[in-house]
Design a protein around this motif. Structure first.
Motif, PDB file in Angstrom:
ATOM      1  N   GLU A 571       0.786  -1.024   0.235  1.00  0.00           N
ATOM      2  CA  GLU A 571       0.280  -0.119   0.195  1.00  0.00           C
ATOM      3  C   GLU A 571       0.853   1.454  -0.091  1.00  0.00           C
ATOM      4  OE1 GLU A 571      -3.622  -0.172  -0.271  1.00  0.00           O
ATOM      5  OE2 GLU A 571      -3.168  -1.978  -0.633  1.00  0.00           O
ATOM      6  N   LYS A 574       2.837   1.446  -3.899  1.00  0.00           N
ATOM      7  CA  LYS A 574       1.520   2.059  -4.417  1.00  0.00           C
ATOM      8  C   LYS A 574       1.656   3.601  -4.425  1.00  0.00           C
ATOM      9  CE  LYS A 574      -1.456  -0.698  -3.401  1.00  0.00           C
ATOM     10  NZ  LYS A 574      -2.337  -1.765  -4.465  1.00  0.00           N
ATOM     11  N   LYS A 575       1.673   4.435  -3.059  1.00  0.00           N
ATOM     12  CA  LYS A 575       1.568   5.354  -3.469  1.00  0.00           C
ATOM     13  C   LYS A 575       2.063   6.651  -3.230  1.00  0.00           C
ATOM     14  CE  LYS A 575      -2.248   4.690   0.596  1.00  0.00           C
ATOM     15  NZ  LYS A 575      -1.479   5.469   2.069  1.00  0.00           N
TER      16      LYS A 575
END
Length: 610
Positions: A571, A574-575
């Motif tokens: 997570e 991906k940012k």
């Protein structure tokens, strides 16, 4: 060499079990002994795990206190000039050991915080002064030893590794900006590391802590470029003398010493000085390689150098499966992402040295910067000339923004090229596409912060200033510390001696530029020529191989088999980076990015079990 912990609280908060747990987390840094102290009011604590190298008897255990118990110290590292310092101290001190730690303790009593200016070595220490109610902490001039710290609401905890801090902080959360700067700068910035609110003390910096708060933070050392030596002959002679002295200091030990020997100029030069100048043939050498290294394999030439210098030599070899296994093993010990694949190779080598009875290994890190030898320096100069003629509107918006607000257009291009392009992202559109737009301004801001530390205006010295202010202390040195200490081995880097660096940087900028452009590592090659046969010298000086090149097959497999899926399942990653980057661009150009994705993902797995 050791691992240290220190705590300061505004109220009674130190629990013995937490302090013991913190020391357990970094026991690999010091398996030879441990000690800790907690004040009667439970507001202050010092802890240490010891790797015994200087005066290994029990008298060298830490924490150490002065005669009346009012000043105590824990030290990670080595003060190489401790004997000279001791000779200049007053006779009133009572010494119980022959360690550098005790010299530091009494030197602080006489000099206070100014003691840092008398030290030559690699160190991170914490000194508790009962009379002032303070803890004085410092990191060495070049940042060879790390010191992390966490500022809580009413307490501060410091440690050699973040895993020890976790014992005092219930919820250490991941910092997304740490991941972002991993891709932007090879490693996080000291103020934005991998864990939220866990910071890294900068090189040449000290802090004073009182009642759970940092009350003073000061930069006591910054590399200067104010001397200009244009006589190359005298420069080489002076640098050679300083280099011999730096190597001699690193041989000070009461245990056997080894050397990491590649087939390159830097480690070969160190091996030559050890044998030819200092008459030490008792130093064993180690060369590391990965199966499938092919043309980048250094074993044959390194073995020839060892034979010519009459040094005992051993080869450490491992394959893809070993690489993955060692990555997990190293991550569990360090508690941070293994940001560079060369850490794994260094760890394998350090383990082999330890298994053969060595606690000290001399390494050649720092030579590429000291001798202006990175090929990318030349590429930056050429890129600068090319880009200086391009219209600004053809560049990404955030580069344009930086260029318009900053006078040195060339450095902006050069820095971006070195830090981003070198790992597979092009300077132009791919760079902006790889990072989310909202993070671009942060990247530009981080460059400005680094620029503020850099006084020189010519490109050569601005690049070197960046190296010694950011990449070396916050990436290269951490890398060496982590891979060696995870194996309970002390790594010493003569080419990162700050006095030697000052001497090297005194060369006139015109000469620096010439060497970068025309003859990388000219100075090191000239010095080395004195020691080797003509045939061996030509072979050593005609090739440049890095750890990463030897692991190219490993990195390609990771890029193809591991990184794409790991990126999409994280997570945080991906940012901060395009999750489809491996599908959009040539995988061969993204092998280092793939490694960073893989190592960060492994770290996420490891800390999930904490």
């Amino acid at each position: 060499m050791c691992g240290i912990v220190a705590v300061s609280c505004a109220r009674p908060c130190v629990e013995e079990r937490r302090l013991v747990s913190a020391l357990d987390a970094i026991e690999h840094r010091g398996p030879d002994g441990r000690g800790y102290w907690i004040s009667e009011d439970r507001k202050t604590a010092l802890g240490n795990v010891r790797l015994a190298i200087i005066d290994p008897k029990d008298e060298g255990l830490q924490p150490m206190f002065n005669e009346d118990g009012s000043v105590g110290v824990v030290l990670n590292g080595e003060i190489y000039n401790y004997k000279e310092i001791r000779q200049n101290l007053k006779d009133e001190h009572e010494f119980l050991s022959n360690t550098d730690t005790e010299v530091l303790l009494h030197a602080y009593e006489e000099m206070g915080v100014d003691v840092v200016h008398s030290l030559r070595g690699m160190f991170a220490f914490a000194i508790y002064d009962e009379r002032k109610g303070t803890i004085f902490v410092a990191r060495d001039h070049v940042g060879k030893k790390p010191l992390f710290y966490y500022q809580g609401e009413d307490f501060v905890v410091l440690a050699s590794e973040p895993s020890a801090i976790k014992a005092f902080v219930k919820n250490l959360s991941k910092n997304p900006l740490g991941a972002f700067y991993l891709f932007a700068h090879f490693s996080p910035l000291p103020e934005q590391h991998f864990f939220e609110n866990v910071k890294l003390l900068r090189n040449g910096e000290y802090m004073i802590i009182k009642d759970g708060k940092v009350i003073e933070k000061k930069k006591y050392y910054t590399l200067k470029f104010d001397k200009r030596v244009s006589d190359i002959t005298s420069y080489v002679k002076e640098l050679h003398r300083e280099l011999i002295r730096a190597v001699e200091y690193r041989l000070i030990a009461d245990v056997p010493v080894s050397l990491a020997l590649s087939s390159g100029v830097d480690s070969t030069l160190l091996a030559s000085i050890i044998t030819k100048e200092l008459n030490r043939n008792d130093v064993s050498t180690f060369t590391v390689t990965v199966k499938g290294a092919g043309e980048f394999d250094e074993v044959e030439l390194a073995s020839k150098v060892a034979e010519e210098l009459n040094l005992d030599h051993a080869v450490v070899e491992f394959d893809f499966e070993d690489y993955i296994k060692l990555t997990y093993e190293l991550t569990k010990k360090v508690g941070l992402p293994i940001t560079d694949p060369s850490l794994v190779m260094g760890y394998g080598m350090a383990k082999a040295a330890r298994e053969r009875g060595y606690k000290v290994i001399i390494v050649g890190e720092g030579g590429d910067e000291l001798f202006f030898g990175y090929p990318v320096y030349k590429q930056i100069y050429e890129l600068t000339l090319t880009l200086s003629s391009l219209p600004l509107l053809e560049l990404p918006f955030w580069v344009v923004k930086e260029v318009r607000s900053y006078y040195n257009k060339a450095l902006c291009y050069a820095t971006l090229h070195k830090l981003v392009t070198a790992r597979g992202l092009s300077l132009r559109s791919q760079c902006c596409e790889a990072f989310p737009p909202e993070l671009c301004d942060l990247l530009v801001l981080s460059y400005r912060v680094l620029e503020s530390l850099s006084a020189p205006r010519n490109l050569a010295e601005r690049l070197l200033s960046y190296e010694y202010n950011q990449r070396i202390p916050n990436h290269l040195n951490l890398k060496v510390d982590f891979y060696s200490m995870a194996a309970s081995v002390e790594a010493r880097a003569p080419l990162l001696d700050y006095k030697l660096i000052e001497k090297a940087m005194s060369l006139d900028p015109a000469w620096k530029r010439y060497i970068m452009m025309k003859e990388p590592k000219l100075i090191g090659k000239l010095i080395l020529k004195k020691y080797l046969s003509e045939e061996t010298w030509r072979k050593v000086t005609s090739r440049k191989v890095g750890f990463g090149q030897q692991a190219k097959d490993v990195l390609m497999r990771i890029a193809e088999e591991e990184a794409p899926s790991r990126l999409k399942s994280s997570e945080i990653l991906k940012k901060v980076i395009d999750p489809n980057i491996f599908e959009r661009y040539d995988t061969k150009r993204l092998s280092f990015v793939a490694w960073q994705v893989f190592s960060y993902s492994v770290w996420e797995e490891v800390i999930a079990t904490w």
